[in-house]
Write an enzyme that holds these catalytic residues in place. Sequence first.
Site, PDB file in Angstrom:
ATOM      1  N   ASP A 127       1.043  -1.180  -0.034  1.00 49.27           N
ATOM      2  CA  ASP A 127      -0.076  -0.061  -0.042  1.00 49.27           C
ATOM      3  C   ASP A 127       0.965   1.174  -0.125  1.00 49.27           C
ATOM      4  O   ASP A 127       1.939   1.295   0.381  1.00 49.27           O
ATOM      5  CB  ASP A 127      -0.844   0.029   1.204  1.00 49.27           C
ATOM      6  CG  ASP A 127      -1.712   1.113   1.396  1.00 49.27           C
ATOM      7  OD1 ASP A 127      -2.478   1.581   0.432  1.00 49.27           O
ATOM      8  OD2 ASP A 127      -1.758   1.844   2.583  1.00 49.27           O
ATOM      9  N   ASP A 129      -0.395   5.265   0.853  1.00 49.26           N
ATOM     10  CA  ASP A 129      -0.509   6.207   1.853  1.00 49.26           C
ATOM     11  C   ASP A 129      -0.664   5.516   3.164  1.00 49.26           C
ATOM     12  O   ASP A 129      -1.268   4.577   3.514  1.00 49.26           O
ATOM     13  CB  ASP A 129      -2.116   6.749   1.728  1.00 49.26           C
ATOM     14  CG  ASP A 129      -1.797   7.795   0.244  1.00 49.26           C
ATOM     15  OD1 ASP A 129      -1.119   8.908   0.564  1.00 49.26           O
ATOM     16  OD2 ASP A 129      -2.491   7.237  -0.646  1.00 49.26           O
ATOM     17  N   ASN A 223      -1.661  -0.748   6.015  1.00 51.90           N
ATOM     18  CA  ASN A 223      -2.129  -0.070   7.602  1.00 51.90           C
ATOM     19  C   ASN A 223      -3.824  -0.108   7.560  1.00 51.90           C
ATOM     20  O   ASN A 223      -4.222   0.016   8.895  1.00 51.90           O
ATOM     21  CB  ASN A 223      -1.810   1.578   7.509  1.00 51.90           C
ATOM     22  CG  ASN A 223      -2.688   2.407   6.543  1.00 51.90           C
ATOM     23  OD1 ASN A 223      -2.527   2.299   5.405  1.00 51.90           O
ATOM     24  ND2 ASN A 223      -3.238   3.223   7.270  1.00 51.90           N
TER      25      ASN A 223
END
Length: 280
Positions: A127, A129, A223
């Site tokens: 991922d 961001d 996250n």
Amino acid sequence: MWRKGDGASAQRWRLSSRFQFQFGFTETGRFAWLPARFAHGGGRAADKLERAGSLARAATMMKNQCLLGLRTFVAFAAKVWSFVLYMLRRQIRTIIQYQTVRYDILPLSPISRNRLGQVKGKVLVLDLDETLIHSHHDGVLRPTVRPGTPPDFILKVSRWYELVVFTASMEIYGSAVADKLDNNRGILKRRYYRQHCTLELGSYIKDLSVVHDDLSSIVILDNSPGAYRSHPDNAIPIKSWFSEPGDTALLNLLPMLDALRFTADVRSLLSRNLHQHRLW
């Protein structure tokens, strides 16, 4: 003292002398009854007693002030020492933390090479961001890169995995960030964006089957637990990053990622980690 004058005064003097007392003014100007033996030196004795009392009181006050000052100094020194110990423990913790994340790539032993030859190659989905980068929006997009990205993390794991970028952001943004992270190395060629996600209940779900049809060989690092809701057994949770300079979460994962590539099915290990997904 009373002066001996007329007869009446002399009579009073003699009368008071019978009882070995006489009265008069001391040298300090105070009216007092005095023993006859101190008739002439009583004033000086009283002054000495008064001075002694004053000195005793002054000594007591000085002692109390010294004790108060000592207690204040001890309390201040204790606070300073506590602060020094706190900073020392923090520095030691930082040093130990960075020592533990130092992960040198050593040549594989014959047993390790043989094991890698028996299992399939793995795919690591990354991922962007709050996992690899954090973007500041102040009129101009300013992405900052998480510590360890890319020199220590991406460059090392690219030797172990096929790397894939999968972001829920728009392609125009995700492509620019991926280009910056790749820096013409050719290690982040495969990329997936928002259009490859599935929208469910207002959130974008990343379908790993779009990336690789064999789910036993694919790992996602994200996250957001909601992003890998469909494949929790393939996920490695990581704490969201918001530009903290001392963060080492990515580097802490290097030993795990190195070992995970030797497994036949990554889900056999990652499925035991499901309780941690609620922490992030």
